[in-house]
Design an enzyme around this catalytic site. Sequence first.
Site, PDB file in Angstrom:
ATOM      1  N   LYS A 161      -4.972  -2.306 -11.540  1.00 10.40           N
ATOM      2  CA  LYS A 161      -6.419  -2.408 -11.739  1.00 10.40           C
ATOM      3  C   LYS A 161      -6.802  -2.381 -13.216  1.00 10.40           C
ATOM      4  O   LYS A 161      -7.874  -2.844 -13.587  1.00 10.40           O
ATOM      5  CB  LYS A 161      -7.138  -1.331 -10.936  1.00 10.40           C
ATOM      6  CG  LYS A 161      -7.036  -1.641  -9.442  1.00 10.40           C
ATOM      7  CD  LYS A 161      -7.730  -0.644  -8.573  1.00 10.40           C
ATOM      8  CE  LYS A 161      -7.628  -1.052  -7.111  1.00 10.40           C
ATOM      9  NZ  LYS A 161      -6.227  -0.934  -6.590  1.00 10.40           N
TER      10      LYS A 161
HETATM   11  C1  LIG Z   1      -5.859  -1.450  -5.415  1.00  7.73           C
HETATM   12  C2  LIG Z   1      -4.429  -1.530  -5.202  1.00  7.73           C
HETATM   13  C3  LIG Z   1      -3.884  -2.417  -4.265  1.00  7.73           C
HETATM   14  C4  LIG Z   1      -4.733  -3.288  -3.375  1.00  7.73           C
HETATM   15  O1  LIG Z   1      -5.420  -4.313  -4.084  1.00  7.73           O
HETATM   16  P1  LIG Z   1      -6.729  -4.984  -3.468  1.00  7.73           P
HETATM   17  O2  LIG Z   1      -7.245  -5.860  -4.534  1.00  7.73           O
HETATM   18  O3  LIG Z   1      -7.670  -3.861  -3.130  1.00  7.73           O
HETATM   19  O4  LIG Z   1      -6.307  -5.724  -2.245  1.00  7.73           O
HETATM   20  C5  LIG Z   1      -2.513  -2.466  -4.157  1.00  7.73           C
HETATM   21  N1  LIG Z   1      -1.710  -1.671  -4.901  1.00  7.73           N
HETATM   22  C6  LIG Z   1      -2.191  -0.805  -5.798  1.00  7.73           C
HETATM   23  C7  LIG Z   1      -1.264   0.068  -6.566  1.00  7.73           C
HETATM   24  C8  LIG Z   1      -3.567  -0.714  -5.986  1.00  7.73           C
HETATM   25  O5  LIG Z   1      -4.048   0.154  -6.878  1.00  7.73           O
END
Ligand SMILES: *Cc1c(COP(=O)(O)O)cnc(C)c1O
Length: 497
Positions: free
Chosen positions: A113
């Site tokens: 993120k």
């Molecule tokens: C947020 C997240 C996901 C999922 O991603 P989305 O965009 O919500 O589908 C997968 N792995 C990690 C480590 C995350 O932080």
Amino acid sequence: MKILYRSTRGKTKETVSASSAILQGLSPDGGLYVPTSIPKITFPLDDLPNFSYQELAYQILKLFFSDFTETELRSCITKAYGKNFDTPKIAPMSYYEGLGFLELFHGPTIAFKDVALQLLPHLMSVAASKKSEKKETVILTATSGDTGKAALAGFANVPHTKIIVFYPKHGVSFIQERQMLTQQGKNTFIFGVDGNFDDAQTRVKKIFNDTLLENDLAKNGYRFSSANSINIGRLFPQVVYYFYAYSQLLKDHKIKPYEKVNFSVPTGNFGNILAGYYAKKMGLPVNKLLCASNKNNVLTKFFNTGLYDRKRPFYVTSSPSMDILISSNLERLLFYLTKEDPQKTSTFMKQLEEEGNYTITSQMRSQLKSFYANFASEDKTAAEIDRFFSKDKIALDPHTAVASYVARSFQDTTEDEHFTIVVSTASPYKFAQAVLVGLHDPNAFIPGLEAVTALQGKIHIPLPPTISRLFDSPIRAKKEIKPHEMERTVKKVLGLN
Ligand SMILES: *Cc1c(COP(=O)(O)O)cnc(C)c1O
């Protein structure tokens, strides 16, 4: 053609600029912003290997953020993708067992993120400067763990912003909670909610849709916005690394130009994989997008049967960032499946809210051929972590392990031979306990930070500074609330009554 934004639920053909959409997050009618058309890339694919991550980001994002000047956009990109990442590549590739691993965990919070959330605050700040009314932006975020810390890190001490984060108090890892509770910054506020992620997210959406509150805020000089992946300022920066992965495969001679590839994406809120869908529509040669879920496999069922049904048990798993029953960004995919029909999209979303499920038509299903969906149980996830460590001496975080399991089961069952990239979304240190469980380590059951030390002794990957800081930073007092207290809490933070 200049791209504008409209709502997936918009009854009128009203459009807004990219900067308005970034500031608002969610459309006032409750829908999500989508571009009036999906732009095609303006460079030949053969040129990809010549671009740095930052240059590529500019080439892609200028198409979406069309009311930003070149200087504005380049300056945002430079601030976002610099020394705050631990490699100049930002999103490097590694290769094991014939699979490519796109490593998205080299930013300040060691999870994917960061890639979007290091950029978003700068985009918002430029977007706000384009508006004549001077308002303070209040970021309201429900998080299943990673978004919270990544958003806090991105917004801390950014002038004219406040950020309020709600997380499910039993739904995040020890490390995730500690990361949030050691966040500095006078403009940051953090609350544990007595409920799951969906409870928190539903309330946040309600707060956004409360026009009375909105007026109250406006009077006091505030504007709400969202740092969740529904914001186009988060969604489109994620498109960049799909192209960047492809460019590295070309450089590393893993594929020939124009050859199609698969991406296996560990999926929760459907933001990451949706960015892959946009990349494909823009001209990236993608064969299949593999939607990888954990035991909360509501999306596996959706892709395989056409039924989206959130009325099912909710499980807390070893991959908590995917513990989700309502994947918000799926609404954008529905919008495309209905051939961009806001009326039909609204009807599905209303049905989801009122009845807890909906079924798409067979005509809509027939457009899902570029997706494959599967899930990994908790046992399979742990076994995948163990298998990779025994064979290749690398430690996968549980989210990445889910995606690599799904990638391998896709290859086994379909005999598909396209090169497959596993989108690696977190460092193993972020989920130390779950990794130790996978490795059958007796220390898996010791609490908290000691698990990190135990993992370090085992995997011999240097501890990222962001994790070592958790050992000696001051910790905030935990603040816990019930879901129905969220709105009151927001008002209190902002000094409204
Ligand atoms: C947020 C997240 C996901 C999922 O991603 P989305 O965009 O919500 O589908 C997968 N792995 C990690 C480590 C995350 O932080």
